[in-house]
Design a protein around this motif. Structure first.
Motif, PDB file in Angstrom:
ATOM      1  N   SER A   1      -2.568  30.308 -95.896  1.00 14.06           N
ATOM      2  CA  SER A   1      -1.908  29.211 -95.183  1.00 14.06           C
ATOM      3  C   SER A   1      -1.885  28.040 -96.161  1.00 14.06           C
ATOM      4  O   SER A   1      -2.640  28.032 -97.116  1.00 14.06           O
TER       5      SER A   1
ATOM      6  N   GLN B   1      -3.204  25.312 -95.955  1.00 14.88           N
ATOM      7  CA  GLN B   1      -4.201  24.379 -95.431  1.00 14.88           C
ATOM      8  C   GLN B   1      -4.576  23.236 -96.386  1.00 14.88           C
ATOM      9  O   GLN B   1      -4.416  22.076 -96.053  1.00 14.88           O
TER      10      GLN B   1
ATOM     11  N   LYS C   1      -1.620  20.878 -97.294  1.00 14.81           N
ATOM     12  CA  LYS C   1      -1.159  19.902 -96.293  1.00 14.81           C
ATOM     13  C   LYS C   1      -2.162  18.770 -96.161  1.00 14.81           C
ATOM     14  O   LYS C   1      -1.789  17.629 -95.911  1.00 14.81           O
TER      15      LYS C   1
ATOM     16  N   ARG D   1      -1.894  37.527 -95.611  1.00 15.48           N
ATOM     17  CA  ARG D   1      -3.309  37.880 -95.423  1.00 15.48           C
ATOM     18  C   ARG D   1      -3.467  39.388 -95.586  1.00 15.48           C
ATOM     19  O   ARG D   1      -2.805  40.160 -94.900  1.00 15.48           O
TER      20      ARG D   1
ATOM     21  N   GLN E   1       4.323  30.743 -90.200  1.00 10.90           N
ATOM     22  CA  GLN E   1       3.694  29.699 -89.381  1.00 10.90           C
ATOM     23  C   GLN E   1       4.595  28.476 -89.280  1.00 10.90           C
ATOM     24  O   GLN E   1       5.334  28.174 -90.212  1.00 10.90           O
TER      25      GLN E   1
ATOM     26  N   HIS F   1     -13.276  28.372 -87.630  1.00 11.52           N
ATOM     27  CA  HIS F   1     -11.846  28.119 -87.857  1.00 11.52           C
ATOM     28  C   HIS F   1     -11.596  28.168 -89.359  1.00 11.52           C
ATOM     29  O   HIS F   1     -11.060  29.135 -89.860  1.00 11.52           O
ATOM     30  N   HIS F   2     -11.965  27.154 -90.073  1.00  8.28           N
ATOM     31  CA  HIS F   2     -12.041  27.189 -91.537  1.00  8.28           C
ATOM     32  C   HIS F   2     -12.944  26.063 -91.990  1.00  8.28           C
ATOM     33  O   HIS F   2     -13.260  25.169 -91.191  1.00  8.28           O
TER      34      HIS F   2
ATOM     35  N   GLY G   1      -3.463  27.256 -83.652  1.00 14.26           N
ATOM     36  CA  GLY G   1      -4.823  26.760 -83.765  1.00 14.26           C
ATOM     37  C   GLY G   1      -4.881  25.683 -84.820  1.00 14.26           C
ATOM     38  O   GLY G   1      -4.073  25.675 -85.758  1.00 14.26           O
TER      39      GLY G   1
ATOM     40  N   ARG H   1      -9.800  17.375 -89.349  1.00 17.81           N
ATOM     41  CA  ARG H   1     -10.447  17.805 -90.597  1.00 17.81           C
ATOM     42  C   ARG H   1     -11.576  16.883 -91.010  1.00 17.81           C
ATOM     43  O   ARG H   1     -11.631  15.718 -90.606  1.00 17.81           O
TER      44      ARG H   1
ATOM     45  N   ILE I   1      -2.321  21.435 -86.980  1.00 20.60           N
ATOM     46  CA  ILE I   1      -2.274  22.697 -86.241  1.00 20.60           C
ATOM     47  C   ILE I   1      -1.250  23.600 -86.920  1.00 20.60           C
ATOM     48  O   ILE I   1      -0.365  23.117 -87.634  1.00 20.60           O
TER      49      ILE I   1
END
Ligand code: ASP
Length: 583
Positions: A196, A198, A201, A220, A234, A445-446, A482, A486, A528
């Motif tokens: 992602s 993540q 962003k 993945r 996504q 989550h991460h 989800g 952060r 999200i």
């Protein structure tokens, strides 16, 4: 000009006009002196007539050579159709053909290009380009386009900026397994495809972009489960200067807008449920709330009455099934077998029938009086006419098993109505979960997810008790999205990495860029991501995400049309420094 109109637009008002159409031969009905041909394109089907009496002989003879899926161009006159077909957009007219050009012949397709095709899934995947000619897949792809356009418009109107992030990034051991890409120019080194965007962003927030979105491919390398794709899409979003409530409100807006626009279905407010409540009441962190069957915990009422099985277990919990008392013993036994199968793994199932005549009968009558059973009925909200199913065992496992039973019964009783949309926010997920195999904590989550402020004190002493500012959007029992608020503080981020087993050195090596960025004025931020494939499938009222992806992979992660993955040349391997015989 190959066409003046498409195959879905001519109506009775066009009668007497001369038109040119291009498309594929869908169907031929040859009556000897008259031949009807249905011509098809993305927009519809139009009926062509070749009439021995009225069509030039050469053209009529040429029509005899047509076969399914030939690509043709015709010119002719729009005439009124004798037997009108109201089901068809063009059902009032037909075209009397006077010119026919075969643009490209076709072999007989390996399956019929019909709504109810004779082709099995593997065959349809191998010839996906033919499958896409079928109404179902074509309509699904157009539907997906409509959804993504709505998403883009909505987010654009809300000030979100669409920014691309890289696909060739760095492999990190957190999360799922990465897909790896060898670098030719940096021999022995590898990129990874993003699971992602993540961290990117988040860096865009540090960069001051404030509101970001991207409809983005993620990769993945996980063991494939039914209906999971190794690459998927996504709707990825991030915002600065927000708290959890801000994010939920913002994206509740997006999702209810989509449901209203696409399904004409109005939803006022999405309910919220904490993770703990979801597990306790439904045995799942993504409960389907289209129907009841909420759990009742009868541990205190059922223990200590001489029934050994219950006395020795941690939890005793059940739910009631409306009007279930009329289910036969044979049927109940089937559920007993179902719950014992290895995929579910329960040891047994206790049942109580609360009969219409207000008597109660159970599988444990030897140990419990009617008054005991009435207590259970109160807790599980059972009335006369209902059936109660009860499981006992270790808490986490038992709740999960009961959750599976709840879903299976709802499925059987047709309570999972695809015309209903029941969105739900599940909040307050645990920050960490213990991984028995690795003997360490994993971020649930991460690792970029922030702990709840009020739980910060527990971080060292009881890490598993710490709740996160993390949330999921669930629709009809499916996890659709989800995200989290952060961490934006370098020190706390480092602490989090330590908690999941990364030394300072490892954290620096893998995520030094992020820890560094956080030292230069990172704003509070959160976001999200929604799974577009599943969201579109649910909005489309379907179940199989492959049907909404133009070129999907099969259940073994293969693209059987292009035959991938595949071997590569030895010379290519050498060039990449990947000579497999070397080591
Ligand atoms: N990147 C996360 C994911 O892929 C979503 C998020 O936290 O925004 O699940």
């Amino acid at each position: 000009m190959l066409r003046s109109h498409n195959c879905g637009e001519l109506k009775s008002t066009d009668i007497n006009t001369t038109v040119a159409l291009s498309g594929w031969v869908q169907k031929i009905r040859d009556k000897g002196f008259i031949i009807w041909v249905d011509i098809r394109d993305r927009y519809g089907i139009t009926q062509l007539v070749f009439d021995e009496a009225r069509t030039p002989k050469k053209v009529f003879d040429s029509a005899r050579n047509l076969s399914r899926e030939f690509v043709i161009q015709i010119k002719g006159q729009v005439i009124e159709r004798e037997s009108k077909n109201n089901e068809l957009l063009t059902g009032a007219i037909e075209i009397l053909v006077n010119e026919l050009n075969i643009l490209n012949p076709s072999e007989i397709p390996p399956f019929t290009i019909e709504d109810k095709t004779d082709g099995g899934e593997e065959l349809r995947m191998k010839y996906r380009y033919l499958d896409i000619r079928r109404n179902t897949i074509r309509d699904n792809l157009i539907f997906r386009h409509k959804v993504t356009m709505e998403v883009r418009n909505y987010l654009n109107n809300q000030g979100f900026i669409d920014i691309e992030t890289p696909y060739l990034i760095k492999s990190t051991p957190e999360g799922a397994r990465d897909f790896i890409v060898p670098s030719r120019m940096n021999s022995g080194q590898f990129y990874a495809l993003p699971q992602s965007p993540q961290t990117f962003k988040q860096l865009l927030m540090v960069g001051g972009m404030d509101r970001y979105f991207q409809i983005v491919k993620c990769f993945r390398d996980e063991d494939l489960r039914a209906d999971r794709q190794p690459e998927f899409t996504q709707i990825d979003c991030e915002m600065s200067f927000v708290n959890q409530e801000d994010v939920l409100t913002q994206f509740e807006g997006l999702i209810s807008h989509l449901i209203l626009k696409i399904k004409n279905y109005k939803i006022d407010k999405f309910p919220k449920m904490t993770y703990d409540e979801a597990i306790k009441n439904y045995g799942s962190d993504k409960p389907d709330i289209r129907f009841g069957m909420k759990f009742g915990n009868i541990t205190d009422k059922a223990k200590g009455k001489g029934f050994n099985v219950f006395d020795s277990e941690e939890i005793i919990v059940g739910f009631s099934i409306k009007k279930g008392a009329s289910i036969s013993r044979k049927e109940i036994d089937k559920w007993v077998d179902w719950i014992k199968k290895p995929q579910i793994g329960a040891k047994g199932l206790v049942w109580v029938k609360y009969n219409e005549d207000h008597t109660l009968k159970s599988s444990v009558d030897k140990f419990y009086t009617e008054n005991d059973l009435i207590e259970w009925a109160k807790i599980t909200k059972a009335d006369s006419g209902d059936l109660i199913f009860i499981l006992s065992g270790e808490t986490k496992k038992t709740l999960k098993q009961l959750g599976e039973l709840r879903l299976a019964i709802a499925e059987k009783n047709n309570l999972r109505n695809p015309d209903i949309f029941a969105p739900l926010w599940v909040t307050d997920f645990p920050l960490l979960e213990w991984n028995e195999e690795a003997k360490r904590y994993h971020a649930m989550h991460h690792p970029f997810t922030s702990p709840k402020k009020e739980d910060l004190g527990l971080l060292k002493s009881f890490p598993e008790k710490v709740r996160a500012n993390a949330y999921d959007l669930v629709i009809n029992g499916n996890e659709i999205g989800g995200g989290s608020i952060r961490i934006h503080d370098s020190k706390l981020q480092k602490e989090m990495f330590n908690l999941i087993g990364l030394s300072n050195k490892e954290a620096q090596e893998q995520f030094g860029f992020l820890l560094g960025a956080f030292k230069f004025g990172a704003p509070p931020h959160g976001g999200i991501a929604f799974g577009l494939d599943r969201l579109v499938t649910i909005l489309g009222g379907e179940e199989t995400i492959r049907d909404f992806i133009a070129f999907p992979k099969n259940n073994s992660g293969r693209d059987i049309m292009i035959d991938s993955p595949s071997m590569i040349e030895k010379s290519q391997l050498n060039e990449l420094g990947l000579d497999l015989n070397k080591s």
